[in-house]
Design a protein around this motif. Structure first.
Motif, PDB file in Angstrom:
ATOM      1  N   ALA A  23     -21.496 -28.671 -41.062  1.00  0.00           N
ATOM      2  CA  ALA A  23     -22.514 -28.024 -41.903  1.00  0.00           C
ATOM      3  C   ALA A  23     -23.817 -27.812 -41.137  1.00  0.00           C
ATOM      4  O   ALA A  23     -24.904 -28.169 -41.597  1.00  0.00           O
ATOM      5  N   VAL A  24     -23.706 -27.216 -39.973  1.00  0.00           N
ATOM      6  CA  VAL A  24     -24.898 -26.908 -39.172  1.00  0.00           C
ATOM      7  C   VAL A  24     -25.815 -25.957 -39.944  1.00  0.00           C
ATOM      8  O   VAL A  24     -27.037 -26.073 -39.908  1.00  0.00           O
ATOM      9  N   SER A  25     -25.230 -25.014 -40.666  1.00  0.00           N
ATOM     10  CA  SER A  25     -25.970 -24.116 -41.553  1.00  0.00           C
ATOM     11  C   SER A  25     -25.263 -24.100 -42.895  1.00  0.00           C
ATOM     12  O   SER A  25     -24.088 -24.484 -42.991  1.00  0.00           O
ATOM     13  N   PRO A  26     -25.934 -23.660 -43.979  1.00  0.00           N
ATOM     14  CA  PRO A  26     -25.263 -23.600 -45.272  1.00  0.00           C
ATOM     15  C   PRO A  26     -23.983 -22.771 -45.244  1.00  0.00           C
ATOM     16  O   PRO A  26     -23.017 -23.085 -45.953  1.00  0.00           O
ATOM     17  N   GLU A  27     -23.952 -21.726 -44.417  1.00  0.00           N
ATOM     18  CA  GLU A  27     -22.754 -20.886 -44.347  1.00  0.00           C
ATOM     19  C   GLU A  27     -21.547 -21.628 -43.787  1.00  0.00           C
ATOM     20  O   GLU A  27     -20.405 -21.193 -43.958  1.00  0.00           O
ATOM     21  N   THR A 140     -16.722 -24.796 -41.534  1.00  0.00           N
ATOM     22  CA  THR A 140     -16.743 -24.479 -40.112  1.00  0.00           C
ATOM     23  C   THR A 140     -17.241 -25.694 -39.344  1.00  0.00           C
ATOM     24  O   THR A 140     -18.323 -26.221 -39.633  1.00  0.00           O
ATOM     25  N   LEU A 141     -16.440 -26.143 -38.389  1.00  0.00           N
ATOM     26  CA  LEU A 141     -16.793 -27.267 -37.522  1.00  0.00           C
ATOM     27  C   LEU A 141     -17.242 -26.709 -36.174  1.00  0.00           C
ATOM     28  O   LEU A 141     -16.534 -25.894 -35.569  1.00  0.00           O
ATOM     29  N   ARG A 142     -18.384 -27.151 -35.697  1.00  0.00           N
ATOM     30  CA  ARG A 142     -18.944 -26.622 -34.449  1.00  0.00           C
ATOM     31  C   ARG A 142     -19.046 -27.716 -33.387  1.00  0.00           C
ATOM     32  O   ARG A 142     -19.084 -28.903 -33.700  1.00  0.00           O
ATOM     33  N   ASP A 143     -19.088 -27.288 -32.150  1.00  0.00           N
ATOM     34  CA  ASP A 143     -19.165 -28.211 -31.005  1.00  0.00           C
ATOM     35  C   ASP A 143     -18.075 -29.267 -31.093  1.00  0.00           C
ATOM     36  O   ASP A 143     -18.307 -30.462 -30.887  1.00  0.00           O
ATOM     37  N   VAL A 144     -16.874 -28.803 -31.405  1.00  0.00           N
ATOM     38  CA  VAL A 144     -15.736 -29.713 -31.572  1.00  0.00           C
ATOM     39  C   VAL A 144     -15.304 -30.233 -30.211  1.00  0.00           C
ATOM     40  O   VAL A 144     -15.037 -29.456 -29.286  1.00  0.00           O
ATOM     41  N   ALA A 349     -18.375 -36.934 -37.533  1.00  0.00           N
ATOM     42  CA  ALA A 349     -19.533 -36.047 -37.554  1.00  0.00           C
ATOM     43  C   ALA A 349     -20.625 -36.595 -36.647  1.00  0.00           C
ATOM     44  O   ALA A 349     -20.944 -37.793 -36.701  1.00  0.00           O
ATOM     45  N   VAL A 350     -21.196 -35.720 -35.818  1.00  0.00           N
ATOM     46  CA  VAL A 350     -22.232 -36.138 -34.860  1.00  0.00           C
ATOM     47  C   VAL A 350     -23.488 -35.293 -35.026  1.00  0.00           C
ATOM     48  O   VAL A 350     -24.210 -35.075 -34.066  1.00  0.00           O
ATOM     49  N   ASN A 351     -23.739 -34.850 -36.249  1.00  0.00           N
ATOM     50  CA  ASN A 351     -24.957 -34.055 -36.502  1.00  0.00           C
ATOM     51  C   ASN A 351     -26.200 -34.859 -36.157  1.00  0.00           C
ATOM     52  O   ASN A 351     -26.260 -36.063 -36.382  1.00  0.00           O
ATOM     53  N   ASP A 352     -27.186 -34.167 -35.587  1.00  0.00           N
ATOM     54  CA  ASP A 352     -28.467 -34.830 -35.250  1.00  0.00           C
ATOM     55  C   ASP A 352     -29.216 -35.164 -36.541  1.00  0.00           C
ATOM     56  O   ASP A 352     -29.113 -34.479 -37.534  1.00  0.00           O
TER      57      ASP A 352
END
Length: 352
Positions: A23-27, A140-144, A349-352
Protein backbone atom coordinates in the motif's frame (compact mmCIF):
# COMPACT_ATOMS: atom_id res chain seq x y z
CA UNK A 1 -2.50 -7.92 27.44
CA UNK A 2 -1.64 -5.07 25.06
CA UNK A 3 -1.64 -5.65 21.32
CA UNK A 4 0.20 -3.24 19.04
CA UNK A 5 0.49 -5.20 15.82
CA UNK A 6 0.67 -8.62 14.27
CA UNK A 7 4.28 -9.50 14.94
CA UNK A 8 3.62 -11.68 17.97
CA UNK A 9 0.94 -13.82 16.35
CA UNK A 10 2.27 -17.13 15.00
CA UNK A 11 2.16 -17.78 11.28
CA UNK A 12 0.52 -20.88 9.83
CA UNK A 13 2.74 -21.52 6.81
CA UNK A 14 6.21 -20.70 8.06
CA UNK A 15 8.49 -17.77 7.44
CA UNK A 16 7.29 -15.35 4.72
CA UNK A 17 8.97 -16.04 1.39
CA UNK A 18 10.43 -12.52 1.17
CA UNK A 19 9.74 -8.85 1.76
CA UNK A 20 7.68 -6.20 -0.01
CA UNK A 21 6.27 -2.73 0.38
CA UNK A 22 2.50 -2.77 0.85
CA UNK A 23 0.00 0.00 0.00
CA UNK A 24 2.65 2.51 -1.05
CA UNK A 25 -0.21 4.59 -2.50
CA UNK A 26 -4.00 4.26 -2.08
CA UNK A 27 -4.20 2.83 -5.60
CA UNK A 28 -2.09 -0.12 -4.43
CA UNK A 29 -4.89 -1.21 -2.07
CA UNK A 30 -8.22 -1.46 -3.88
CA UNK A 31 -11.38 -2.87 -2.29
CA UNK A 32 -14.73 -3.55 -3.93
CA UNK A 33 -17.64 -4.30 -1.58
CA UNK A 34 -20.09 -7.09 -2.48
CA UNK A 35 -23.58 -6.75 -1.02
CA UNK A 36 -24.95 -10.11 -2.07
CA UNK A 37 -28.44 -8.77 -2.88
CA UNK A 38 -29.98 -6.44 -5.45
CA UNK A 39 -31.67 -3.10 -4.74
CA UNK A 40 -35.46 -3.46 -4.58
CA UNK A 41 -36.01 -0.69 -7.13
CA UNK A 42 -38.55 1.19 -5.00
CA UNK A 43 -38.93 2.58 -1.50
CA UNK A 44 -37.97 5.58 0.66
CA UNK A 45 -34.21 5.06 0.48
CA UNK A 46 -31.47 5.19 -2.13
CA UNK A 47 -28.71 2.65 -2.37
CA UNK A 48 -25.73 4.73 -3.44
CA UNK A 49 -22.50 3.16 -4.63
CA UNK A 50 -19.51 5.42 -4.08
CA UNK A 51 -15.82 5.31 -4.87
CA UNK A 52 -13.59 7.01 -2.34
CA UNK A 53 -9.88 7.67 -1.88
CA UNK A 54 -8.27 8.98 1.30
CA UNK A 55 -11.57 9.03 3.21
CA UNK A 56 -12.93 6.89 6.01
CA UNK A 57 -16.44 5.53 5.61
CA UNK A 58 -17.65 7.91 8.32
CA UNK A 59 -16.13 10.87 6.48
CA UNK A 60 -17.79 9.77 3.24
CA UNK A 61 -21.16 9.45 4.96
CA UNK A 62 -20.77 12.90 6.53
CA UNK A 63 -19.80 14.45 3.21
CA UNK A 64 -22.76 12.93 1.38
CA UNK A 65 -25.16 13.95 4.16
CA UNK A 66 -23.95 17.53 4.01
CA UNK A 67 -24.04 17.90 0.24
CA UNK A 68 -27.42 16.20 -0.23
CA UNK A 69 -28.95 17.77 2.89
CA UNK A 70 -30.08 14.53 4.52
CA UNK A 71 -30.00 13.41 8.15
CA UNK A 72 -26.71 11.71 8.93
CA UNK A 73 -28.23 9.28 11.42
CA UNK A 74 -30.78 8.07 8.87
CA UNK A 75 -28.03 6.95 6.50
CA UNK A 76 -26.57 3.46 6.58
CA UNK A 77 -23.58 1.44 5.44
CA UNK A 78 -22.80 -2.28 5.38
CA UNK A 79 -19.13 -2.11 6.37
CA UNK A 80 -16.28 0.27 7.05
CA UNK A 81 -13.54 0.63 4.48
CA UNK A 82 -9.91 1.67 4.87
CA UNK A 83 -8.95 5.28 4.45
CA UNK A 84 -5.59 4.69 2.76
CA UNK A 85 -7.14 2.82 -0.15
CA UNK A 86 -9.33 3.21 -3.20
CA UNK A 87 -12.60 1.58 -2.25
CA UNK A 88 -16.11 1.17 -3.58
CA UNK A 89 -18.97 0.59 -1.20
CA UNK A 90 -22.71 1.05 -0.82
CA UNK A 91 -24.45 3.59 1.41
CA UNK A 92 -28.19 4.02 2.01
CA UNK A 93 -29.68 7.50 1.99
CA UNK A 94 -33.25 8.47 3.01
CA UNK A 95 -34.97 9.96 -0.03
CA UNK A 96 -38.52 11.18 -0.76
CA UNK A 97 -40.41 8.59 -2.80
CA UNK A 98 -41.59 11.20 -5.33
CA UNK A 99 -38.21 12.89 -5.78
CA UNK A 100 -35.96 12.11 -8.77
CA UNK A 101 -32.88 10.01 -8.15
CA UNK A 102 -29.77 11.79 -6.96
CA UNK A 103 -27.31 12.42 -9.81
CA UNK A 104 -24.13 10.50 -10.52
CA UNK A 105 -20.78 12.25 -10.58
CA UNK A 106 -18.07 13.68 -8.36
CA UNK A 107 -18.84 15.52 -5.14
CA UNK A 108 -16.22 17.87 -3.71
CA UNK A 109 -16.65 19.47 -0.29
CA UNK A 110 -15.33 22.82 0.93
CA UNK A 111 -12.07 21.20 2.03
CA UNK A 112 -11.46 19.76 -1.42
CA UNK A 113 -12.21 16.17 -0.44
CA UNK A 114 -13.88 14.27 -3.26
CA UNK A 115 -15.89 11.12 -3.70
CA UNK A 116 -17.54 9.69 -6.80
CA UNK A 117 -21.17 8.59 -6.92
CA UNK A 118 -21.11 5.76 -9.45
CA UNK A 119 -24.55 4.14 -9.03
CA UNK A 120 -27.88 5.14 -7.46
CA UNK A 121 -30.93 2.89 -7.11
CA UNK A 122 -34.03 2.92 -4.94
CA UNK A 123 -34.36 0.59 -1.99
CA UNK A 124 -36.96 -0.13 0.69
CA UNK A 125 -34.76 -0.25 3.79
CA UNK A 126 -31.86 1.42 5.49
CA UNK A 127 -28.66 -0.52 4.90
CA UNK A 128 -27.62 -2.27 8.15
CA UNK A 129 -24.06 -2.92 9.26
CA UNK A 130 -23.02 -6.41 8.20
CA UNK A 131 -25.30 -6.65 5.16
CA UNK A 132 -22.37 -7.31 2.81
CA UNK A 133 -21.27 -10.81 1.85
CA UNK A 134 -17.61 -9.91 1.41
CA UNK A 135 -15.00 -7.83 -0.40
CA UNK A 136 -12.91 -8.21 -3.53
CA UNK A 137 -9.30 -7.00 -3.21
CA UNK A 138 -6.73 -5.91 -5.78
CA UNK A 139 -3.36 -5.33 -4.09
CA UNK A 140 -0.07 -4.23 -5.58
CA UNK A 141 3.15 -5.27 -3.84
CA UNK A 142 6.22 -3.17 -4.65
CA UNK A 143 9.96 -3.66 -4.18
CA UNK A 144 9.33 -7.37 -3.77
CA UNK A 145 12.42 -9.26 -2.67
CA UNK A 146 11.41 -12.89 -3.17
CA UNK A 147 11.85 -15.59 -5.77
CA UNK A 148 8.84 -15.76 -8.11
CA UNK A 149 8.64 -19.53 -7.71
CA UNK A 150 8.47 -19.15 -3.94
CA UNK A 151 5.68 -16.61 -4.19
CA UNK A 152 3.75 -18.86 -6.58
CA UNK A 153 4.16 -21.89 -4.30
CA UNK A 154 3.01 -19.98 -1.21
CA UNK A 155 -0.02 -18.63 -3.08
CA UNK A 156 -0.99 -22.20 -3.95
CA UNK A 157 -0.76 -23.16 -0.27
CA UNK A 158 -2.90 -20.20 0.77
CA UNK A 159 -5.52 -20.92 -1.90
CA UNK A 160 -5.75 -24.60 -0.96
CA UNK A 161 -5.62 -24.34 2.82
CA UNK A 162 -6.58 -20.79 3.81
CA UNK A 163 -4.97 -18.55 6.42
CA UNK A 164 -5.56 -17.84 10.12
CA UNK A 165 -8.59 -15.59 10.53
CA UNK A 166 -6.90 -13.15 12.92
CA UNK A 167 -8.34 -9.73 13.55
CA UNK A 168 -5.90 -7.26 12.03
CA UNK A 169 -3.83 -4.82 14.04
CA UNK A 170 -6.08 -1.92 12.99
CA UNK A 171 -8.83 -3.41 15.15
CA UNK A 172 -6.76 -2.51 18.23
CA UNK A 173 -5.91 1.06 17.23
CA UNK A 174 -2.58 2.75 16.79
CA UNK A 175 -0.04 1.12 19.11
CA UNK A 176 -2.90 -0.87 20.67
CA UNK A 177 -4.62 2.23 22.08
CA UNK A 178 -8.15 0.91 21.59
CA UNK A 179 -7.35 -2.26 23.48
CA UNK A 180 -5.62 -0.39 26.29
CA UNK A 181 -8.62 1.92 26.61
CA UNK A 182 -10.98 -1.06 26.56
CA UNK A 183 -9.14 -2.82 29.36
CA UNK A 184 -9.04 0.37 31.40
CA UNK A 185 -12.79 0.96 30.97
CA UNK A 186 -13.77 -2.63 31.75
CA UNK A 187 -11.65 -2.44 34.91
CA UNK A 188 -13.68 0.57 36.09
CA UNK A 189 -11.76 3.40 34.40
CA UNK A 190 -12.70 6.06 31.85
CA UNK A 191 -15.99 5.35 30.08
CA UNK A 192 -16.40 5.34 26.28
CA UNK A 193 -17.15 8.70 24.68
CA UNK A 194 -20.11 7.54 22.58
CA UNK A 195 -22.07 4.50 21.50
CA UNK A 196 -19.73 3.99 18.55
CA UNK A 197 -16.71 4.35 20.83
CA UNK A 198 -18.19 1.75 23.20
CA UNK A 199 -18.69 -0.66 20.31
CA UNK A 200 -15.12 -0.12 19.13
CA UNK A 201 -13.68 -0.81 22.59
CA UNK A 202 -15.75 -3.95 23.07
CA UNK A 203 -14.62 -5.20 19.68
CA UNK A 204 -10.98 -4.57 20.56
CA UNK A 205 -11.20 -6.59 23.78
CA UNK A 206 -13.04 -9.53 22.22
CA UNK A 207 -10.77 -9.54 19.16
CA UNK A 208 -7.67 -9.77 21.35
CA UNK A 209 -9.09 -12.81 23.16
CA UNK A 210 -10.07 -14.48 19.89
CA UNK A 211 -6.57 -13.91 18.52
CA UNK A 212 -5.06 -15.43 21.67
CA UNK A 213 -7.10 -18.63 21.26
CA UNK A 214 -6.30 -18.82 17.54
CA UNK A 215 -2.57 -18.33 18.22
CA UNK A 216 -2.61 -21.19 20.74
CA UNK A 217 -4.29 -23.50 18.25
CA UNK A 218 -1.76 -22.61 15.57
CA UNK A 219 0.99 -23.51 18.01
CA UNK A 220 -0.83 -26.81 18.65
CA UNK A 221 -1.14 -27.46 14.91
CA UNK A 222 -4.92 -27.95 14.85
CA UNK A 223 -6.23 -24.46 14.00
CA UNK A 224 -7.79 -25.70 10.75
CA UNK A 225 -8.72 -29.23 11.83
CA UNK A 226 -11.95 -30.03 13.70
CA UNK A 227 -11.49 -31.68 17.08
CA UNK A 228 -14.27 -33.57 18.86
CA UNK A 229 -16.19 -31.02 20.90
CA UNK A 230 -15.37 -28.09 18.61
CA UNK A 231 -18.11 -25.81 17.36
CA UNK A 232 -17.85 -25.71 13.58
CA UNK A 233 -19.18 -23.30 10.98
CA UNK A 234 -19.89 -23.68 7.28
CA UNK A 235 -17.64 -21.56 5.08
CA UNK A 236 -19.16 -18.11 4.66
CA UNK A 237 -22.13 -18.91 6.91
CA UNK A 238 -23.02 -18.09 10.49
CA UNK A 239 -24.82 -21.17 11.86
CA UNK A 240 -22.82 -23.43 14.18
CA UNK A 241 -22.86 -27.15 14.83
CA UNK A 242 -20.92 -29.44 17.12
CA UNK A 243 -18.11 -31.72 15.96
CA UNK A 244 -19.17 -35.19 17.02
CA UNK A 245 -16.46 -37.79 17.70
CA UNK A 246 -18.24 -40.28 15.45
CA UNK A 247 -17.94 -37.88 12.52
CA UNK A 248 -14.27 -36.94 12.94
CA UNK A 249 -13.09 -38.43 9.64
CA UNK A 250 -16.04 -36.94 7.75
CA UNK A 251 -15.50 -33.49 9.25
CA UNK A 252 -11.79 -33.56 8.47
CA UNK A 253 -12.55 -34.30 4.81
CA UNK A 254 -14.93 -31.37 4.73
CA UNK A 255 -12.37 -29.15 6.42
CA UNK A 256 -9.71 -30.20 3.92
CA UNK A 257 -12.03 -28.93 1.18
CA UNK A 258 -12.49 -25.58 2.99
CA UNK A 259 -16.19 -26.31 3.46
CA UNK A 260 -16.16 -26.07 7.26
CA UNK A 261 -13.92 -24.45 9.87
CA UNK A 262 -13.40 -24.71 13.63
CA UNK A 263 -14.44 -21.58 15.51
CA UNK A 264 -13.01 -19.53 18.35
CA UNK A 265 -14.64 -17.35 21.01
CA UNK A 266 -15.79 -13.77 21.01
CA UNK A 267 -16.38 -13.74 24.77
CA UNK A 268 -19.27 -12.26 26.69
CA UNK A 269 -22.37 -13.45 28.54
CA UNK A 270 -23.27 -17.09 27.90
CA UNK A 271 -25.11 -17.53 24.60
CA UNK A 272 -27.68 -20.27 25.16
CA UNK A 273 -28.11 -20.68 21.41
CA UNK A 274 -24.49 -21.81 21.15
CA UNK A 275 -24.10 -24.65 23.69
CA UNK A 276 -20.49 -25.69 24.17
CA UNK A 277 -18.96 -28.94 25.30
CA UNK A 278 -17.06 -29.22 28.56
CA UNK A 279 -13.88 -30.03 26.63
CA UNK A 280 -14.10 -26.86 24.53
CA UNK A 281 -14.87 -24.67 27.54
CA UNK A 282 -11.92 -26.12 29.44
CA UNK A 283 -9.55 -25.71 26.51
CA UNK A 284 -10.43 -22.09 25.78
CA UNK A 285 -10.69 -21.12 29.43
CA UNK A 286 -7.11 -22.28 29.93
CA UNK A 287 -5.96 -19.80 27.27
CA UNK A 288 -8.13 -16.96 28.61
CA UNK A 289 -7.65 -17.46 32.34
CA UNK A 290 -5.90 -14.09 32.67
CA UNK A 291 -8.88 -12.47 30.95
CA UNK A 292 -11.54 -13.75 33.38
CA UNK A 293 -12.25 -10.31 34.84
CA UNK A 294 -12.54 -8.78 31.36
CA UNK A 295 -14.99 -11.49 30.27
CA UNK A 296 -17.11 -10.91 33.37
CA UNK A 297 -17.08 -7.16 32.73
CA UNK A 298 -18.29 -7.77 29.16
CA UNK A 299 -21.09 -9.96 30.49
CA UNK A 300 -22.00 -7.19 32.94
CA UNK A 301 -22.24 -4.88 29.93
CA UNK A 302 -24.74 -7.35 28.43
CA UNK A 303 -22.43 -8.31 25.61
CA UNK A 304 -23.49 -11.75 24.36
CA UNK A 305 -20.81 -14.30 23.48
CA UNK A 306 -20.39 -15.27 19.85
CA UNK A 307 -18.07 -17.38 17.68
CA UNK A 308 -15.86 -16.71 14.64
CA UNK A 309 -14.17 -19.08 12.20
CA UNK A 310 -10.54 -19.76 13.08
CA UNK A 311 -9.66 -20.18 9.42
CA UNK A 312 -10.20 -17.82 6.51
CA UNK A 313 -10.66 -19.24 3.03
CA UNK A 314 -9.24 -17.04 0.27
CA UNK A 315 -11.43 -17.10 -2.81
CA UNK A 316 -10.51 -16.52 -6.45
CA UNK A 317 -6.86 -15.99 -5.53
CA UNK A 318 -4.61 -14.97 -8.42
CA UNK A 319 -1.17 -13.40 -8.41
CA UNK A 320 1.09 -12.32 -11.22
CA UNK A 321 4.30 -10.43 -11.74
CA UNK A 322 3.71 -7.01 -13.28
CA UNK A 323 7.39 -6.06 -13.59
CA UNK A 324 10.62 -6.89 -11.78
CA UNK A 325 9.91 -6.28 -8.10
CA UNK A 326 6.18 -5.66 -8.60
CA UNK A 327 3.39 -8.18 -8.05
CA UNK A 328 -0.38 -7.84 -8.18
CA UNK A 329 -2.77 -10.02 -6.18
CA UNK A 330 -6.52 -10.45 -6.49
CA UNK A 331 -8.73 -12.38 -4.10
CA UNK A 332 -12.07 -12.38 -2.32
CA UNK A 333 -12.75 -12.57 1.41
CA UNK A 334 -15.88 -12.91 3.51
CA UNK A 335 -17.08 -9.98 5.57
CA UNK A 336 -15.09 -9.12 8.65
CA UNK A 337 -11.87 -10.58 7.24
CA UNK A 338 -8.59 -8.73 6.85
CA UNK A 339 -6.56 -8.72 3.63
CA UNK A 340 -3.44 -8.02 5.68
CA UNK A 341 -3.79 -11.49 7.21
CA UNK A 342 -3.39 -12.98 3.74
CA UNK A 343 -0.36 -10.84 2.93
CA UNK A 344 1.49 -11.65 6.18
CA UNK A 345 1.45 -15.34 5.27
CA UNK A 346 3.16 -14.46 1.97
CA UNK A 347 5.66 -11.63 2.53
CA UNK A 348 6.88 -9.43 5.34
CA UNK A 349 5.86 -5.78 4.94
CA UNK A 350 8.84 -3.41 5.08
CA UNK A 351 7.11 -0.06 4.58
CA UNK A 352 9.01 2.90 6.04
Amino acid sequence: MSVSGTGDWPLAWGTPVGTARIAVSPEDFQVDERLGFAPTGDGPHLLVRIRKRGLTTQQAVQQLAGQWQVERRAMGYAGRKDRQAVTTQWLSVPWPVNAPLAPLGRLVDQDGQALDVIDVQRHRRKLPVGALTGNRFTLTLRDVDAAPRDIAARLVTIARHGVPNYFGGQRFGRHGQNLDRALNWLAGGERPRSRNDRSMLISAARSAMFNAVLARRIDAGDWSQPRPGDLLVLDGRGSLFAAEAAETAFNRRRAAGLRIHPTGPLPGATNRRQPQTAALIERESAVLQDWAAVIQALADQRVTADRRALRLSVGALAGWRMAPGTWRLRFELTRGAYATMVIRELVEAVND
